[in-house]
Design a protein around this motif. Structure first.
Motif, PDB file in Angstrom:
ATOM      1  N   PHE A  39       1.109  -1.293   0.202  1.00  6.27           N
ATOM      2  CA  PHE A  39       0.177  -0.146  -0.332  1.00  6.27           C
ATOM      3  C   PHE A  39       0.375   0.710  -0.014  1.00  6.27           C
ATOM      4  CE2 PHE A  39      -2.975  -3.428   2.322  1.00  6.27           C
ATOM      5  CZ  PHE A  39      -3.395  -2.912   1.451  1.00  6.27           C
ATOM      6  N   VAL A  40       0.360   2.703  -0.338  1.00  4.37           N
ATOM      7  CA  VAL A  40       0.933   3.541  -0.697  1.00  4.37           C
ATOM      8  C   VAL A  40       0.414   4.037   0.675  1.00  4.37           C
ATOM      9  CG1 VAL A  40       0.990   6.232  -1.275  1.00  4.37           C
ATOM     10  CG2 VAL A  40       1.323   3.927  -3.286  1.00  4.37           C
ATOM     11  N   THR A  41       1.628   5.038   1.028  1.00  2.00           N
ATOM     12  CA  THR A  41       1.337   5.564   2.899  1.00  2.00           C
ATOM     13  C   THR A  41      -0.140   6.483   2.387  1.00  2.00           C
ATOM     14  OG1 THR A  41       3.712   6.080   3.002  1.00  2.00           O
ATOM     15  CG2 THR A  41       1.452   7.417   4.058  1.00  2.00           C
ATOM     16  N   PRO A  42      -1.318   6.450   3.126  1.00  2.00           N
ATOM     17  CA  PRO A  42      -2.840   6.643   2.925  1.00  2.00           C
ATOM     18  C   PRO A  42      -2.780   8.437   2.706  1.00  2.00           C
ATOM     19  CG  PRO A  42      -2.934   5.055   5.047  1.00  2.00           C
ATOM     20  CD  PRO A  42      -1.069   5.614   4.946  1.00  2.00           C
ATOM     21  N   TRP A  43      -3.004   8.863   2.233  1.00  3.41           N
ATOM     22  CA  TRP A  43      -2.988  10.207   1.401  1.00  3.41           C
ATOM     23  C   TRP A  43      -2.844  11.207   3.049  1.00  3.41           C
ATOM     24  CZ3 TRP A  43      -1.612  13.262  -1.844  1.00  3.41           C
ATOM     25  CH2 TRP A  43      -1.992  14.799  -1.256  1.00  3.41           C
ATOM     26  N   ARG A  44      -4.293  11.012   3.937  1.00  3.33           N
ATOM     27  CA  ARG A  44      -3.886  11.852   4.674  1.00  3.33           C
ATOM     28  C   ARG A  44      -2.523  12.243   5.065  1.00  3.33           C
ATOM     29  NH1 ARG A  44      -9.120  10.391   7.115  1.00  3.33           N
ATOM     30  NH2 ARG A  44      -9.582   8.828   5.719  1.00  3.33           N
ATOM     31  N   ILE A  45      -1.496  11.339   5.494  1.00  2.00           N
ATOM     32  CA  ILE A  45      -0.510  11.063   6.729  1.00  2.00           C
ATOM     33  C   ILE A  45       0.692  11.785   5.347  1.00  2.00           C
ATOM     34  CG2 ILE A  45       1.022   9.762   6.667  1.00  2.00           C
ATOM     35  CD1 ILE A  45      -0.942   7.572   8.013  1.00  2.00           C
ATOM     36  N   ARG A  46       0.005  11.417   3.414  1.00  2.00           N
ATOM     37  CA  ARG A  46       1.054  12.218   2.877  1.00  2.00           C
ATOM     38  C   ARG A  46       0.754  13.841   2.790  1.00  2.00           C
ATOM     39  NH1 ARG A  46       0.120   9.343  -2.031  1.00  2.00           N
ATOM     40  NH2 ARG A  46      -1.594   8.491  -1.601  1.00  2.00           N
ATOM     41  N   GLU A  47      -0.467  14.096   2.753  1.00  2.00           N
ATOM     42  CA  GLU A  47      -0.735  15.782   3.156  1.00  2.00           C
ATOM     43  C   GLU A  47      -0.055  16.146   4.253  1.00  2.00           C
ATOM     44  OE1 GLU A  47      -5.132  17.798   1.695  1.00  2.00           O
ATOM     45  OE2 GLU A  47      -5.363  16.533   3.316  1.00  2.00           O
ATOM     46  N   ALA A  48      -0.148  15.676   4.780  1.00  2.00           N
ATOM     47  CA  ALA A  48       0.069  16.620   6.257  1.00  2.00           C
ATOM     48  C   ALA A  48       2.102  16.222   6.043  1.00  2.00           C
ATOM     49  CB  ALA A  48       0.106  15.143   8.388  1.00  2.00           C
ATOM     50  N   GLY A  49       2.626  15.558   5.327  1.00  2.00           N
ATOM     51  CA  GLY A  49       3.827  16.132   4.687  1.00  2.00           C
ATOM     52  C   GLY A  49       4.469  16.661   4.167  1.00  2.00           C
ATOM     53  N   ILE A  50       3.607  17.230   3.007  1.00  7.90           N
ATOM     54  CA  ILE A  50       3.202  18.218   2.133  1.00  7.90           C
ATOM     55  C   ILE A  50       2.730  19.543   2.396  1.00  7.90           C
ATOM     56  CG2 ILE A  50       2.538  18.437   0.384  1.00  7.90           C
ATOM     57  CD1 ILE A  50       1.679  15.986  -1.077  1.00  7.90           C
ATOM     58  N   TYR A  51       2.113  19.357   3.775  1.00  5.36           N
ATOM     59  CA  TYR A  51       2.189  20.523   4.753  1.00  5.36           C
ATOM     60  C   TYR A  51       3.105  20.872   5.171  1.00  5.36           C
ATOM     61  CZ  TYR A  51      -0.686  23.081   7.862  1.00  5.36           C
ATOM     62  OH  TYR A  51      -1.093  25.073   7.970  1.00  5.36           O
ATOM     63  N   ALA A  52       4.039  20.006   6.025  1.00  3.01           N
ATOM     64  CA  ALA A  52       5.006  20.433   7.007  1.00  3.01           C
ATOM     65  C   ALA A  52       5.979  21.160   5.999  1.00  3.01           C
ATOM     66  CB  ALA A  52       5.237  19.323   7.445  1.00  3.01           C
ATOM     67  N   LEU A  53       6.021  19.972   4.737  1.00  4.57           N
ATOM     68  CA  LEU A  53       7.069  20.528   3.447  1.00  4.57           C
ATOM     69  C   LEU A  53       7.029  21.837   3.509  1.00  4.57           C
ATOM     70  CD1 LEU A  53       8.058  17.665   1.747  1.00  4.57           C
ATOM     71  CD2 LEU A  53       9.711  18.384   3.215  1.00  4.57           C
ATOM     72  N   GLU A  54       5.833  22.560   3.467  1.00  9.16           N
ATOM     73  CA  GLU A  54       5.358  23.971   2.217  1.00  9.16           C
ATOM     74  C   GLU A  54       5.306  24.642   3.587  1.00  9.16           C
ATOM     75  OE1 GLU A  54       1.918  22.505  -1.435  1.00  9.16           O
ATOM     76  OE2 GLU A  54       1.548  22.971   0.805  1.00  9.16           O
ATOM     77  N   HIS A  55       5.138  25.055   4.874  1.00  6.73           N
ATOM     78  CA  HIS A  55       4.868  25.708   5.669  1.00  6.73           C
ATOM     79  C   HIS A  55       6.420  25.526   6.553  1.00  6.73           C
ATOM     80  CE1 HIS A  55       0.924  25.283   4.845  1.00  6.73           C
ATOM     81  NE2 HIS A  55       0.727  26.408   5.290  1.00  6.73           N
TER      82      HIS A  55
END
Length: 384
Positions: A39-55
């Motif tokens: 499985f790919v890491t669930p989207w909501r977890i990936r989205e949290a990582g993306i948000y962390a990078l963007e901020h």
């Protein structure tokens, strides 16, 4: 040139990697060898990582890890298993469970101390003991007994130099979930001989038959037990490299001390993703575990139907069938199966002497591929 480190030089390379190298040279290979979710890491977890990078959350955290993540880890252990640890003094976020194991062994062992390791076991246990200056003492388990750890067998291996017992449950490679009475017997043994217990519980959420027992929650265990866990398996976060240690304060403090000089901290972005995993991804975990269970039942039933006796794996995502009926040793079986039918498995012998006569098959693979692999294994067995 002066010689390199003799201990590391004497350590053989992982017995698993050779088969991956062969597989890389072949076409149309179905891999049942990788201990990694498909499985790919669930989207909501990936989205949290993306948000962390963007901020801009790209700095160090505290050495012990984000307070919020430590709070969540300790609360989860308390709620799920009634195992209680103080987040601010008994919990450390590590760069995967692998680092957690390394830190624990470095802190617990003095040169020459012995660690009892029931096997078959994860391939890194013995080398990590050796790298920490200790000596691994293998004790066998039997597939006829469901690979349950026998306290009497462990007791017979104890010497004045024994310092700890290292176990994994649910287990890699067998999928065995240690029954509570077996763990309680180990705790009594540890109390009697003043030993530490190291419990690798990375597969705790992947339990299908019965319930997982957290070793640190058992009476008498807490003050001598180090519990290791993380996000790689149940949350499909292998590449994020986030694990944790929960341990008595004196042990946890020294683990932080080594960690702060060698790793500093687990990645900030990954820790924030793990916070999201703890707070919002329970439905994703439940769905993935249910899918693994479906695959487990189909695959084990299929193995038995083609003539490979397979113990019921109660946890993790591995089947460990016996291949003794083939008349081949496990390494020969695995290499021939790979070259002739394009199915990659791991010979049981790489996990310890008790693993000989078995192969490890990961069912963290899509169901159609598992069914195709069963057909190829059946064809291979008929040829042999």
């Amino acid at each position: 040139m002066k010689p390199l480190n003799e201990v590391i030089a004497a350590c053989p390379p992982s017995g698993i990697r050779r088969f991956f190298d062969i597989a890389a040279e072949l076409d149309d290979v179905i891999s049942l060898g990788v201990g990694e979710p498909d499985f790919v890491t669930p989207w909501r977890i990936r989205e949290a990582g993306i948000y962390a990078l963007e901020h801009g959350y790209t700095t160090y955290t505290s050495n012990a890890g984000l307070p919020r993540l430590r709070e969540l880890v300790c609360a989860d252990l308390a709620n799920r298993y009634d195992a209680h640890y103080a987040w601010d003094s008994e919990c450390l976020i590590t760069t995967g469970v692998s680092e957690g194991l390394d830190l624990t062994l470095r802190v617990l062992l003095n040169p020459g101390d012995e660690v009892i390791v029931p096997e078959p076991c994860y391939v890194a246990y013995e080398p990590c003991v050796t790298f920490a200056g200790g000596a691994a003492v293998r004790v066998p388990t039997r597939w006829e007994d469901g690979f349950a750890i026998d306290a009497a067998t462990v007791a017979a291996a104890i010497t004045p130099r024994t310092k700890a017992i290292l176990i994994g449950s649910p287990a890699n490679p067998t999928g065995a979930v240690q029954p509570r009475p077996a763990l309680e017997a180990l705790v009594r043994l540890a109390e009697q001989h003043d030993l530490y217990l190291i419990s690798d519980e990375i597969y705790d959420r992947l339990t299908y038959t019965g319930t997982h027992t957290c070793l640190g929650a058992l009476p008498g265990a807490r003050e001598r037990t180090v519990v290791l866990g993380g996000f790689s398996k149940a949350h499909a976060m292998t590449g994020w490299r986030v694990g944790w240690i929960c341990a008595p304060r004196p042990v946890a403090e020294l683990c932080v001390r080594v960690h702060q000089y060698t790793m500093l901290c687990a990645p900030h972005v990954s820790q924030l993703a793990a916070v999201e995993a703890m707070t919002s991804a329970e439905d994703d975990v439940t769905e993935m575990v249910a899918d693994y269970d479906r695959r487990r039942r189909v695959f084990v039933k299929g193995l038995r139907e083609i003539g490979l006796d397979c113990p019921e794996p109660g946890g993790a995502f591995y089947a460990f069938p016996s291949i003794r009926s083939s008349g081949l040793d496990s390494e020969t079986f695995a290499e021939r199966l790979l070259r002739q039918e394009g199915v990659a498995v791991v010979p049981g012998s790489v996990f310890g002497p008790s693993g000989e006569g078995h192969i490890r098959c990961s069912y963290a693979t899509a169901l159609p591929l598992l069914e195709e692999a069963l057909g190829r294994i059946d064809r291979f067995l008929r040829r042999e």
